[in-house]
Write a protein that holds these residues in place. Structure first.
Motif, PDB file in Angstrom:
ATOM      1  N   ARG A  70     -12.503   6.309   4.746  1.00  0.00           N
ATOM      2  CA  ARG A  70     -12.983   6.850   5.857  1.00  0.00           C
ATOM      3  C   ARG A  70     -14.006   5.916   6.561  1.00  0.00           C
ATOM      4  O   ARG A  70     -14.021   5.956   8.037  1.00  0.00           O
ATOM      5  N   ASP A  87      -5.217  12.939   9.412  1.00  0.00           N
ATOM      6  CA  ASP A  87      -6.110  12.639  10.722  1.00  0.00           C
ATOM      7  C   ASP A  87      -7.439  13.360  10.205  1.00  0.00           C
ATOM      8  O   ASP A  87      -7.921  14.144  11.028  1.00  0.00           O
ATOM      9  N   HIS A 125       0.804  -1.121   0.049  1.00  0.00           N
ATOM     10  CA  HIS A 125       0.035   0.107  -0.071  1.00  0.00           C
ATOM     11  C   HIS A 125       0.756   1.338  -0.046  1.00  0.00           C
ATOM     12  O   HIS A 125       0.619   2.349   0.424  1.00  0.00           O
ATOM     13  N   ARG A 126       2.220   1.106  -0.340  1.00  0.00           N
ATOM     14  CA  ARG A 126       3.195   2.194  -0.313  1.00  0.00           C
ATOM     15  C   ARG A 126       3.138   2.877   1.116  1.00  0.00           C
ATOM     16  O   ARG A 126       3.557   4.042   1.086  1.00  0.00           O
ATOM     17  N   ARG A 136      -5.226   0.487   8.468  1.00  0.00           N
ATOM     18  CA  ARG A 136      -4.835   0.890   7.482  1.00  0.00           C
ATOM     19  C   ARG A 136      -3.930   2.200   7.496  1.00  0.00           C
ATOM     20  O   ARG A 136      -4.067   2.809   8.697  1.00  0.00           O
ATOM     21  N   SER A 137      -2.845   2.297   6.666  1.00  0.00           N
ATOM     22  CA  SER A 137      -1.956   3.404   7.089  1.00  0.00           C
ATOM     23  C   SER A 137      -2.275   4.308   5.930  1.00  0.00           C
ATOM     24  O   SER A 137      -1.678   5.721   5.922  1.00  0.00           O
ATOM     25  N   ASN A 138      -2.896   4.196   4.996  1.00  0.00           N
ATOM     26  CA  ASN A 138      -3.354   5.154   4.128  1.00  0.00           C
ATOM     27  C   ASN A 138      -4.519   4.476   3.147  1.00  0.00           C
ATOM     28  O   ASN A 138      -5.270   3.672   3.528  1.00  0.00           O
ATOM     29  N   VAL A 142       3.106   6.667   1.315  1.00  0.00           N
ATOM     30  CA  VAL A 142       1.696   7.244   1.403  1.00  0.00           C
ATOM     31  C   VAL A 142       1.266   7.338   2.851  1.00  0.00           C
ATOM     32  O   VAL A 142       1.228   6.187   3.209  1.00  0.00           O
ATOM     33  N   GLU A 143       0.790   8.325   3.221  1.00  0.00           N
ATOM     34  CA  GLU A 143       0.410   8.331   4.798  1.00  0.00           C
ATOM     35  C   GLU A 143      -1.136   8.738   4.793  1.00  0.00           C
ATOM     36  O   GLU A 143      -1.419   9.509   4.298  1.00  0.00           O
ATOM     37  N   SER A 144      -1.756   8.194   5.786  1.00  0.00           N
ATOM     38  CA  SER A 144      -3.018   8.799   6.227  1.00  0.00           C
ATOM     39  C   SER A 144      -3.289  10.169   6.800  1.00  0.00           C
ATOM     40  O   SER A 144      -2.406  10.282   7.882  1.00  0.00           O
ATOM     41  N   LEU A 190      -7.794  12.581   2.799  1.00  0.00           N
ATOM     42  CA  LEU A 190      -7.673  11.401   3.144  1.00  0.00           C
ATOM     43  C   LEU A 190      -6.227  10.604   3.384  1.00  0.00           C
ATOM     44  O   LEU A 190      -5.941  10.077   4.328  1.00  0.00           O
ATOM     45  N   SER A 191      -5.450  10.928   2.726  1.00  0.00           N
ATOM     46  CA  SER A 191      -4.007  10.997   2.721  1.00  0.00           C
ATOM     47  C   SER A 191      -3.144  11.672   2.047  1.00  0.00           C
ATOM     48  O   SER A 191      -3.529  12.683   0.976  1.00  0.00           O
ATOM     49  N   ARG A 217       5.330   5.071  13.222  1.00  0.00           N
ATOM     50  CA  ARG A 217       4.241   3.899  13.373  1.00  0.00           C
ATOM     51  C   ARG A 217       3.939   3.618  11.806  1.00  0.00           C
ATOM     52  O   ARG A 217       4.392   4.380  10.924  1.00  0.00           O
TER      53      ARG A 217
END
Lengths: 1228, 97
Positions: A240, B42, A184-185, A261-263, B38-40, B61-62, A202
């Motif tokens: 979301r 908040d 998921h990169r 999920r991280s992204n 790629v990061e989420s 979203l990210s 993290r």
């Protein structure tokens, strides 16, 4: 080049995935991908609809389950306990098991069953995979060992030796093993322990770097590697929703630490995007994979993935067994073989299928047995076997059954019904099955279908290969007993109950989303409770359109757009599966292959339960028997028992003649409260106008009271023709035989079948197929293009054909199956018979099992009006249930039971009954362990009045209830209770008998208030009695005086609210029907939309109401009120006491302000679709628009019909359970 | 998450890859992209804050994070530059001196 997603979770992964199986299939189709997988967590519940959706879309379906592993070995991670110390998401390592071939489906079903036996929170041991794989030939399990697996964890932790050993262990299971690469990169969390700025890193395991390492590991180990995207949402925006689900699953507010999920990369990406990922992984792996450059390596990865996908594509029929019929073995049905002791363990060897030859032999035997049973029953039931009508019908039915090979099915149902009846449980068939003579002869259906002209073709035809539905009604109180009998007869290896997915509705969704966002609890609660029980996707519309919501603060917030983001999330969660539960009636019956075809888990009540719901089960071709618990059956059983207990006479209700004049007199009087099907306000109005005289009339009455006839406006012409006011009209003389029974008006499905058959010149079986097609728009077009030429070709006039077509078309999706109505009319008649002949026993049954729509207090009032004495609560005479007991003059009355007392539990009830009689309060206190609050409730409700000589009317002398209450306090203080036998009470204890303390007794009003509080019933006097002076002063019209009113006269009515209903009605607007009880009987009033705006809040939330309206007369006994306003009676009384009658008139003249009161709907657009469509309807220049549901037949319905009203059902000050609020399915 | 280093930032990117940046009134040239991921975002914090008030833009979203070595007049630094998907918004999220 193409790519196939092998690892995709849907919403059936509870609180994990965010989309439907259909949406996953759609995404694959949109990307031009040739196949797609569904791999839900812990469940196959979505598998069947997924297979169907993929077949429909013409792409391959791959089915797997994402399974947690039991923690053992070096890569075990500890669970993460959350609120309450329970590990909500134990965070176990996971592997994806994909099914290959028929053996794969079986193995997958058994693995899933095994998982639920071990417990999803504990996970599956590796041995389970080996056991299951060893059971099957012809395919099996392919395991994807990805970053979530124990192997993946070892690779990530750079422990190659451990990873290698784990991989070897997996290979030893015999399952096919591949390594799953996911990127998921994300950041590689293992690259460094802390970040460049010193903060802890993290991240999740879905980094490109880890994927590259796992690929190298796979190459070293000579295991194929495949690429997946570990999908949880179909498109990026779904991220979301899955974040919310992660938080909900763990019962924590949203926080980056709790996200899986991280992204937002875990979605159904297209081929190019997956190709890009493959290239990135290949680049990161160093480009020397398999000796290829990174481009070729990426191609190799995708090729391997697609090759595996191709091998895992399931054939819905050959592999999953969709549509195969597996009936129980005849020997078991016939009781020749005991079914009880078959091993049902998930690792039991796979069942041997019966060979086709064996099945054919068995079918032939079953045909013979069935014929024998029917012939024997013909004689027993007094048919004349030579009568050509009987003979032809029986032969036709047996022939159809033999051709379909369903004889065993009928014998099976017959066996079940016989077992249930033999246990003394009341049982009756419902539905179209009542149209079959064979069902009647097997004692499945009570009514003789020939007598009522019922068609078998509505139930079963050679053209429909699906197993027909036979539904069985049993006593609700003994439903599980009936289940046990089925399990006992067929054995757990062949039986499972059907499950049901409970899905998110708006209240749940708001609570969960609100909690995830960390909104204050109180606010979430207010918001959630504000909504009626509706789909979350309707939340915005509800806020805009329902007057009782629009006028609240929340409605105003929504109008200002400040709830938009919250509502978007709420809508995202809408309809996601939330919880798997036992279906209230479905039982699966099969042969011993059942557990090879469906995954089983235990229900909360410890019944084995298939993960498939009723639609899945139907698709699979599994034999499903609906065993419905019907409270009315329990009520009638109780009444019969009471008659026998008090008189010694045992009534055989099923044998009572159906032409009893007293019963029909009762029905015609409309005093039908408590009677099955005909107690609702609308039905009482209809029976008043219709005045049924025969059982057949009852069948028609029940069928008329449906949306179809209401919509087609059949009731008026029908009643006119029946009363002889107009001549019956037939579209064509040929249709007279089909329509004569209802004076030319089409009421039944059976009549539609006959009309099509007559004009189109086809068999009844074919006609039924065509009738079914009328339910959809496309179907209507198809039938129309056949019908016109067919009927014209047979010489019918175009005008006739058009007129008949118009009737058929408007009948469309509604109407009623006559066989079903006939089956329903049986308990209707039986309950009315009991009410006419054994009223006390009848009311005892109704009050005990509470089957209907009305609160008990109204039924009690009805009993009073029927002259049945109500005997108060009495410690020495009250039992657990309502029982019949003669009063002092010997008239059979009803005794209020102990179980009605607030706060009492079953154990206390049993103990009290065992201890009866008691000599007084002191004796009671000593010999029972009833808790003090319950004892006080008993005193307050008068349970000790008789034993202490307290008279029904308050008096000044002698002990009274207040003295008894003080005595309870004394007794409690001295703890002089529960003495072991033989031990004497201490001298210094309280007095043995309560003393007169000088406190005044409770007056009549206080007594009734106490009764309502404790029992929920006004036993001694009617609540409205206390308002009599007010009602008289205002000139309020009482229920008993309404028949004397003129049409269009303005009246005031008042009373206790007993029911509100919001049914679907013809105009497409929401109508609220209100029933009040004013001590002289029920009064019904209708609130149309213009009257709802200002008064809806009062209407739904107040208990005692004053209503203003105009009288609407319909037929000799039909009187109803069209309301123009309502007020809380308590408020009216306050005003009266303060300002007199003038003050009340003022109050009634003030119209409550409703700023944005919408004008009524102007009429919905006549758009036609196969399903009801929502149409916005609004006049020119109106601010508000209202939506209307339009059915294909043109029937319009308010979208807010069939809803429970918003808010708590308990009005301030009124005890709960005192009135009924419903969508109106049981009547109006 | 540790506090983001403050200061006005502009980033010049070619095909989404940052090439130059100006931060705290100093210019830097990106010399090397060390890694990217790629990061989420908040997003929920923004949503929860905004319940009860009119919503503006939906929260992102990210974002894609680029770890780059950037050289300016006073020497080199390693920074993480976050790019919100589908926008022109860049932020400097981490800094190693």
């Amino acid at each position: 080049m193409s790519f196939v997603h092998l690892h995709v979770a849907s919403g059936f992964s509870l609180r994990y995935g965010s989309d439907t199986p259909q949406a996953i299939v759609d995404a694959a189709v949109a990307h031009g991908q040739p196949a797609v997988a569904l791999t839900d967590r812990d469940s196959m519940a979505g598998a069947v609809r997924f297979l169907l959706a993929a077949r429909e879309a013409g792409i391959g379906a791959i089915v797997g389950v994402d399974l947690p592993l039991a923690i053992d070995g070096p890569m075990a991670t500890p669970p993460t306990p959350a609120r309450g110390g329970v590990a909500r998401d134990p965070g176990l390592p996971r592997v994806v098991a994909l099914a290959r071939g028929r053996g794969g489906w079986t193995a997958l079903a058994r693995l899933t069953t095994a998982l639920h036996e071990f417990g999803p929170e504990r996970g599956l041991p590796r041995e389970a995979f080996a056991r299951v794989q060893s059971l099957v030939r012809d395919g099996g399990i392919t395991l994807l060992l990805g970053p979530q697996s124990d192997v993946g964890a070892a690779v990530a932790a750079r422990r190659p030796a451990v990873a290698s050993a784990l991989l070897a262990a997996w290979r030893a299971t015999g399952c096919e093993v591949v390594v799953e690469l996911v990127s998921h990169r994300s950041r590689d969390p293992r690259a460094a322990a802390s970040d460049i700025d010193g903060s802890p890193v993290r991240g999740r395991a879905h980094s490109t770097a880890l994927a590259a390492r796992m690929w190298r590991f796979a190459v070293d180990e000579r295991v194929p590697a495949v690429l997946t995207n570990a999908v949880r949402h179909v498109d990026p925006a779904g991220a979301r929703v899955v974040d919310v689900l992660d938080a909900v699953r763990r019962l924590v507010p949203l926080d980056a630490r709790h996200l899986d999920r991280s992204n937002a990369e875990g979605w159904c990406k297209d081929d190019a995007a997956m190709w890009q990922i493959a290239t990135e992984i290949a680049d990161a792996a160093g480009g020397d994979m398999h000796g290829f450059a990174s481009d070729s390596a990426a191609r190799h990865l995708i090729d391997t993935t697609n090759a595996l996908a191709a091998r895992c594509v399931l054939d819905p029929v050959a592999h999953a067994g969709i549509g195969e019929v597996h009936l129980p073995e005849l020997d078991v049905v016939m009781g020749r073989v005991s079914a009880a002791d078959l091993d049902t363990a998930w690792h039991r060897p796979v069942a041997a299928h019966r060979t086709p030859a064996e099945l054919a032999r068995e079918a032939a035997t079953a045909d013979t047995v069935l014929r024998g049973r029917c012939e024997e029953a013909l004689l027993r039931k007094g048919f004349s076997p030579a009568d050509p009508v009987v003979r032809d019908r029986l032969e036709a039915e047996l022939d159809t059954i033999a051709r379909l090979g369903f004889a065993t099915y009928f014998l099976t149902v017959g066996t079940v019904v016989r077992d249930i009846r033999a246990a003394g449980i009341r049982v009756a068939a419902r539905g179209s099955g009542a149209g079959s003579l064979v069902n009647h002869l097997l004692d499945i259906a009570l009514m003789n279908p020939l007598e009522h002209d019922l068609l078998m073709e509505r139930f079963l035809t050679p053209l429909r290969r699906a197993l027909p539905d036979i539904d069985i009604d049993v006593e609700s109180a003994r439903r599980l007993e009936a289940y046990d009998l089925v399990f006992a007869r067929f054995g757990a290896a062949r039986v499972a109950s059907v499950s049901m997915m409970e899905t998110y509705r708006v209240r749940h969704a708001i609570r969960d989303v609100g909690a995830a966002l960390g909104l204050p609890r109180g606010e979430i609660d207010v918001l959630a409770k504000a909504f009626p029980h509706i789909r979350a996707s309707s939340a915005r519309d509800a806020l805009r359109e329902l007057p009782e919501l629009r006028r609240t603060g929340i409605g105003r917030m929504a109008a200002a757009g400040t709830l938009d983001e919250l509502l978007t999330l709420v809508e995202g969660v809408d309809r996601l599966p939330r919880h798997i539960a036992l279906h209230p009636c479905g039982v699966l019956l099969s042969d011993t292959t059942l557990r090879d075809r469906t995954p089983i888990q235990m229900s909360a009540g410890a019944f084995p339960m298939s993960q498939f719901d009723k639609d899945d089960v139907e698709t699979m071709g599994l034999l499903k028997l609906d065993v419905l618990g019907i409270r009315m059956q329990s009520a009638m059983a109780h009444a019969i028992d009471e008659v026998e207990r008090t008189t010694g006479e045992r009534i055989d209700l099923d044998a009572v003649p159906v032409d009893d004049p007293a019963t029909f007199a009762l029905i015609q009087s409309t005093r039908t409260l408590g009677c099955f099907q005909i107690e609702s306000p609308g039905q009482r109005e209809l029976v008043g106008r219709f005045a049924p005289e025969t059982f057949h009339d009852l069948i028609i009455d029940i069928s008329l009271f449906r949306p179809g006839p209401v919509k087609s406006d059949m009731i008026v012409p029908f009643l006119r023709a029946r009363q002889g006011w107009s001549m019956p009209v037939y579209p064509h003389p040929d249709l007279r035989p089909a329509l004569a029974e209802t004076w030319g008006v089409v009421v039944f499905h059976e009549q539609v079948i006959r009309m099509i058959a007559t004009l189109g010149g086809v068999s009844l079986a074919e006609a039924d197929e065509l009738r079914r097609e009328l339910g959809s728009d496309d179907g209507q077009r198809r039938v129309r293009s056949w019908f016109y030429p067919a009927a014209l070709g047979r010489g019918y006039e175009l005008e006739t054909v058009e007129r008949v077509w118009e009737v058929l078309r408007s009948f469309a999706s509604f109407g009623f199956c006559k066989a079903h109505a006939a089956a329903f009319a049986v308990p209707t008649y039986q309950s009315a018979w009991l009410k006419a002949h054994h009223p006390a026993a009848f009311f005892a049954g109704i009050l005990t099992h509470d089957p209907g729509m009305y609160p008990r207090r109204l039924i009690l009032d009805d009993a009073r009006n029927f002259g049945v004495p109500i005997l108060g609560l009495d410690v020495n005479h009250s039992r657990a249930a309502y029982v019949v007991e003669p009063d002092t003059e010997g008239v059979p009355g009803i005794r209020i039971p102990l179980s009605q007392v607030k706060g009492i539990d079953d154990a206390s009830v049993e103990e009290i009954i065992a201890g009866q009689p008691f000599t007084g309060l002191g004796d009671f206190w000593t010999r029972t362990r009833t808790p003090r609050p319950v004892v006080e409730h008993l005193v307050l409700a008068g349970a000790f009045d008789a034993v202490h000589g307290i008279p029904p009317r308050p008096r000044r002398r002698g002990v009274n209830r207040r003295d008894l209450l003080l005595h309870v306090a004394d007794l409690d203080r001295w703890a002089g209770r529960r003495l072991p036998a033989g031990q004497l009470a201490l001298d210094c204890g309280p007095a043995d008998v309560p003393l007169r303390t000088g406190l005044p007794d409770m007056d009549a009003g206080e007594r009734v208030r106490a009764e309502l509080e404790v029992l929920g019933l006004d036993v001694t006097r009617h609540v409205v009695d206390f308002y009599t002076p007010l009602l008289d002063a205002l000139g309020v019209t009482r229920s008993r005086d309404l028949p004397g009113t003129r049409s269009r006269q303005e009246v005031l009515i008042a009373g206790v609210k007993v029911a509100t209903q919001t049914p679907p009605v013809r105009s497409g607007r929401r109508v609220v029907f209100l029933t009040l009880d004013d001590a002289t009987g029920p009064v019904d009033a209708a609130f149309f939309e213009d009257a709802q705006g200002p008064y809806a809040g009062t209407l739904f939330h107040a208990w005692l109401l004053l209503v203003r309206g105009t009288v609407r007369r319909a037929g000799p006994r039909g009187v109803s009120i069209t309301a123009s306003g309502c007020w809380d009676l308590a408020e009216v009384r306050r005003r009266w006491l303060a300002d007199g009658v003038e003050g009340v008139w003022q109050l009634l003249d003030e119209v409550p302000i409703d700023e944005d009161d919408d004008a009524a709907v102007q009429g919905a657009a006549a758009s036609r679709a196969s399903r009801p469509v929502m149409v916005r309807a609004g006049g020119m220049g109106q601010r508000g628009t209202q939506r209307v549901l339009v059915h294909p037949s043109g029937f319009r319905q308010s979208p807010w019909a069939d809803l429970k009203p918003a808010g708590d059902d308990v009005a301030a000050g009124a005890p709960s359970r005192l009135w009924h609020a419903s969508p109106g399915s049981s009547g109006w | 998450m540790t506090k983001r280093p403050p200061g006005a930032l502009t980033v010049v990117a070619v095909d989404g890859v940052p090439t130059r940046l100006r931060w705290r009134d100093r210019s830097y040239l990106v010399e090397r992209v060390l890694s990217h991921w790629v990061e989420s975002g908040d997003w929920w914090q923004a949503v929860a804050r905004r319940v009860g008030t009119a919503a503006a833009q939906p929260a992102p979203l990210s974002c894609t994070v680029w770890r780059v070595e950037a050289r300016g007049s006073r020497g080199a630094m390693v920074v993480d530059l976050a790019h919100e998907d589908g926008t022109d918004t860049w932020s400097l999220v981490r800094l190693a001196d």
